[in-house]
Design a protein around this motif. Structure first.
Motif, short mmCIF file in Angstrom:
data_model
loop_
_atom_site.label_atom_id
_atom_site.label_comp_id
_atom_site.label_asym_id
_atom_site.label_seq_id
_atom_site.Cartn_x
_atom_site.Cartn_y
_atom_site.Cartn_z
N GLY A 126 0.81 -1.21 -0.06
CA GLY A 126 -0.04 -0.01 -0.06
C GLY A 126 0.73 1.16 0.00
N VAL A 127 2.28 1.09 -0.16
CA VAL A 127 3.04 2.37 0.10
C VAL A 127 3.29 2.64 -1.35
CG1 VAL A 127 5.34 3.46 0.73
CG2 VAL A 127 3.75 2.05 2.20
N ALA A 128 3.45 3.99 -1.77
CA ALA A 128 3.90 4.13 -3.18
C ALA A 128 4.73 5.41 -2.98
CB ALA A 128 2.51 4.68 -3.90
N VAL A 129 5.59 5.70 -4.16
CA VAL A 129 6.35 6.91 -4.37
C VAL A 129 5.80 7.90 -5.17
CG1 VAL A 129 8.64 7.68 -4.98
CG2 VAL A 129 8.41 5.47 -3.77
N MET A 130 5.61 9.27 -4.85
CA MET A 130 4.88 10.11 -5.75
C MET A 130 5.81 11.18 -5.99
SD MET A 130 1.40 11.81 -4.68
CE MET A 130 2.01 13.47 -3.71
N ALA A 131 5.91 11.72 -7.21
CA ALA A 131 6.48 13.06 -7.66
C ALA A 131 5.51 13.75 -8.21
CB ALA A 131 7.35 12.28 -8.93
N MET A 132 5.54 15.02 -8.02
CA MET A 132 4.83 16.41 -8.23
C MET A 132 5.51 17.26 -8.80
SD MET A 132 1.96 16.55 -5.19
CE MET A 132 1.17 17.85 -6.03
N TYR A 187 -6.17 0.46 3.11
CA TYR A 187 -6.74 -0.66 3.04
C TYR A 187 -7.98 -0.78 2.89
CZ TYR A 187 -8.20 -5.76 2.74
OH TYR A 187 -8.92 -6.81 2.57
N VAL A 188 -8.89 -1.10 2.00
CA VAL A 188 -10.19 -1.30 1.95
C VAL A 188 -10.88 -2.72 1.53
CG1 VAL A 188 -12.32 -0.41 1.06
CG2 VAL A 188 -10.58 1.12 1.01
N SER A 189 -11.38 -3.30 2.52
CA SER A 189 -11.90 -4.86 2.28
C SER A 189 -12.63 -4.93 1.03
CB SER A 189 -12.31 -5.33 3.55
OG SER A 189 -13.55 -4.78 3.66
N ASP A 190 -12.87 -5.79 0.45
CA ASP A 190 -13.91 -6.18 -0.76
C ASP A 190 -15.42 -5.94 -0.12
OD1 ASP A 190 -11.71 -6.81 -2.29
OD2 ASP A 190 -12.22 -9.14 -2.28
N ALA A 191 -15.63 -6.20 0.90
CA ALA A 191 -16.95 -6.06 1.45
C ALA A 191 -17.25 -4.46 1.82
CB ALA A 191 -17.31 -6.89 2.98
N ASP A 192 -16.20 -3.85 2.35
CA ASP A 192 -16.43 -2.44 2.58
C ASP A 192 -16.54 -1.63 1.10
OD1 ASP A 192 -16.39 -2.37 5.19
OD2 ASP A 192 -14.33 -1.95 5.58
#
Length: 157
Positions: free
Chosen positions: A86-92, A105-110
């Motif tokens: 769930g971690v990403a590197v971002m450039a702006m 994290y979002v479960s399938d049910a949610d």
């Protein structure tokens, strides 16, 4: 096929550029971040770059641009451990360096519950475009008051 590919590339680049001019962020998503999946002439006009874990520096460069080589501690190559799910590197654009972000994290049910609860919150893209054009003072393509512009028809599938 090559002509169609070139035309699609030109249209996506145009979408990104025009979107930026009115404050719309276009997000291009791909499992494969190499230049043949998202051509560099498109990637280079995107104001935000985002990459989850990569196995090679070349893949990180394809996703984020050559400047990631100058920031080895921020490289998505270092995100191989399960602790970085769930971690990403971002450039702006306009900001030096790179930032790590964590997506929730979002479960399938949610996700299913939220999708159902918000499914009524939809709008016809043509109506949204008309409202945007009205607020910016632009004339929609094909408007009778804008001679020489081709008509564009947007319809629901």
């Amino acid at each position: 096929m090559a002509a169609l590919t070139a035309e699609n590339g030109r249209l996506v680049e145009d979408l990104v550029k025009k979107g930026r001019s009115v404050g719309i962020l276009t997000v291009l998503i791909s499992q494969k971040t190499t230049g043949d999946a998202i051509p560099t002439f498109i990637r280079d006009v995107c104001p935000v770059g985002l990459s989850f874990a990569q196995k090679t520096v070349e893949a990180a460069v394809a996703a984020l641009g050559d400047d990631i080589r100058n920031w080895p501690d921020a490289s998505p190559v270092t995100l191989q451990d399960p602790a970085y799910v769930g971690v990403a590197v971002m450039a702006m654009q306009g900001r030096p360096g790179f930032t790590r972000i964590r997506t929730p994290y979002v479960s399938d049910a949610d996700a299913a519950r939220i999708a159902e609860a918000t499914s009524h919150l939809t709008a016809d893209p043509a109506l949204c475009l008309d409202a945007l054009l009205d607020t910016t003072g632009h004339t929609p393509p094909g408007d009778k008051d804008a001679p020489g512009r081709p008509a564009v028809t947007l319809s629901k599938p």
